[in-house]
Each structure stands twice: as structure tokens, then as C-alpha cells.
Motif scaffolding. Structure first.
Motif, PDB file in Angstrom:
ATOM      1  N   SER A  40       3.982   8.226  67.576  1.00 47.52           N
ATOM      2  CA  SER A  40       4.651   7.323  68.498  1.00 47.52           C
ATOM      3  C   SER A  40       6.084   7.789  68.742  1.00 47.52           C
ATOM      4  O   SER A  40       6.739   8.294  67.839  1.00 47.52           O
ATOM      5  N   ASN A  41       6.542   7.602  69.988  1.00 44.99           N
ATOM      6  CA  ASN A  41       7.929   7.872  70.346  1.00 44.99           C
ATOM      7  C   ASN A  41       8.317   6.855  71.400  1.00 44.99           C
ATOM      8  O   ASN A  41       7.870   6.924  72.539  1.00 44.99           O
ATOM      9  N   LYS A  42       9.113   5.881  71.003  1.00 44.18           N
ATOM     10  CA  LYS A  42       9.560   4.852  71.929  1.00 44.18           C
ATOM     11  C   LYS A  42      11.043   4.648  71.707  1.00 44.18           C
ATOM     12  O   LYS A  42      11.480   4.421  70.575  1.00 44.18           O
ATOM     13  N   HIS A  43      11.829   4.751  72.787  1.00 43.87           N
ATOM     14  CA  HIS A  43      13.283   4.609  72.722  1.00 43.87           C
ATOM     15  C   HIS A  43      13.892   5.602  71.745  1.00 43.87           C
ATOM     16  O   HIS A  43      14.805   5.283  70.982  1.00 43.87           O
ATOM     17  N   ASN A  44      13.351   6.828  71.741  1.00 42.21           N
ATOM     18  CA  ASN A  44      13.809   7.927  70.877  1.00 42.21           C
ATOM     19  C   ASN A  44      13.708   7.608  69.385  1.00 42.21           C
ATOM     20  O   ASN A  44      14.474   8.128  68.580  1.00 42.21           O
ATOM     21  N   ILE A  45      12.752   6.771  69.010  1.00 44.66           N
ATOM     22  CA  ILE A  45      12.431   6.535  67.602  1.00 44.66           C
ATOM     23  C   ILE A  45      11.061   7.191  67.354  1.00 44.66           C
ATOM     24  O   ILE A  45      10.057   6.758  67.914  1.00 44.66           O
ATOM     25  N   TYR A  46      11.053   8.226  66.548  1.00 44.88           N
ATOM     26  CA  TYR A  46       9.835   8.971  66.282  1.00 44.88           C
ATOM     27  C   TYR A  46       9.151   8.408  65.043  1.00 44.88           C
ATOM     28  O   TYR A  46       9.774   8.259  63.992  1.00 44.88           O
ATOM     29  N   VAL A  47       7.846   8.125  65.146  1.00 45.97           N
ATOM     30  CA  VAL A  47       7.044   7.637  64.031  1.00 45.97           C
ATOM     31  C   VAL A  47       5.951   8.657  63.793  1.00 45.97           C
ATOM     32  O   VAL A  47       5.277   9.099  64.732  1.00 45.97           O
ATOM     33  N   ALA A  48       5.771   9.030  62.527  1.00 41.07           N
ATOM     34  CA  ALA A  48       4.784  10.050  62.183  1.00 41.07           C
ATOM     35  C   ALA A  48       3.958   9.626  60.983  1.00 41.07           C
ATOM     36  O   ALA A  48       4.341   8.718  60.248  1.00 41.07           O
ATOM     37  N   VAL A  49       2.827  10.308  60.812  1.00 44.04           N
ATOM     38  CA  VAL A  49       1.979  10.130  59.641  1.00 44.04           C
ATOM     39  C   VAL A  49       1.781  11.501  59.008  1.00 44.04           C
ATOM     40  O   VAL A  49       1.865  12.526  59.697  1.00 44.04           O
ATOM     41  N   PRO A  50       1.514  11.562  57.696  1.00 47.79           N
ATOM     42  CA  PRO A  50       1.263  12.858  57.057  1.00 47.79           C
ATOM     43  C   PRO A  50       0.069  13.557  57.701  1.00 47.79           C
ATOM     44  O   PRO A  50      -0.929  12.928  58.036  1.00 47.79           O
ATOM     45  N   TYR A  51       0.206  14.862  57.913  1.00 44.97           N
ATOM     46  CA  TYR A  51      -0.833  15.669  58.553  1.00 44.97           C
ATOM     47  C   TYR A  51      -1.588  16.426  57.481  1.00 44.97           C
ATOM     48  O   TYR A  51      -0.999  17.148  56.689  1.00 44.97           O
ATOM     49  N   ILE A  52      -2.902  16.238  57.467  1.00 40.27           N
ATOM     50  CA  ILE A  52      -3.737  16.894  56.438  1.00 40.27           C
ATOM     51  C   ILE A  52      -4.478  18.058  57.032  1.00 40.27           C
ATOM     52  O   ILE A  52      -4.929  18.049  58.109  1.00 40.27           O
TER      53      ILE A  52
END
Length: 52
Positions: A40-52
Motif C-alpha cells: 500500500s502507498n497512500k499519501h506517501n505512507i508506504y506499508v509493506a509485508v515481509p517477502y518470502i
């Protein structure tokens, strides 16, 4: 990405990648490097999850 600090929510960590701050949800580590996927990227706030 390099983990730098704990986040506000339990299990969240803040990290830096390409001069941007990324919030990692459900991070398995509290320091060091980690591969992540941006979900997710909304209002320049990046949200990530660990990539396996």
C-alpha cells in the motif's frame, strides 16, 4: 530494506529503503535487513509485508 525502529502498532517495524521510510506489518525481525513487498502507498505512507 534496513530495519531502524519499532512502530506504533504491535508487530510493526519502521525501515529505510531507497531514502524512504517504510512501515512493515508483522515483521519477524526487530533489527537488521529484511526483504519486503510494498502492499500500500497512500499519501506517501508506504506499508509493506515481509517477502518470502
Amino acid at each position: 530494506m534496513e530495519i531502524k525502529a519499532p512502530g506504533w502498532v504491535e508487530g510493526e517495524q519502521l525501515g529505510v529503503a531507497k531514502n524512504r521510510v517504510v512501515s512493515v506489518v508483522d515483521s519477524p525481525v526487530s533489527e537488521g535487513g529484511l526483504r519486503v513487498k510494498i502492499v500500500s502507498n497512500k499519501h506517501n505512507i508506504y506499508v509493506a509485508v515481509p517477502y518470502i
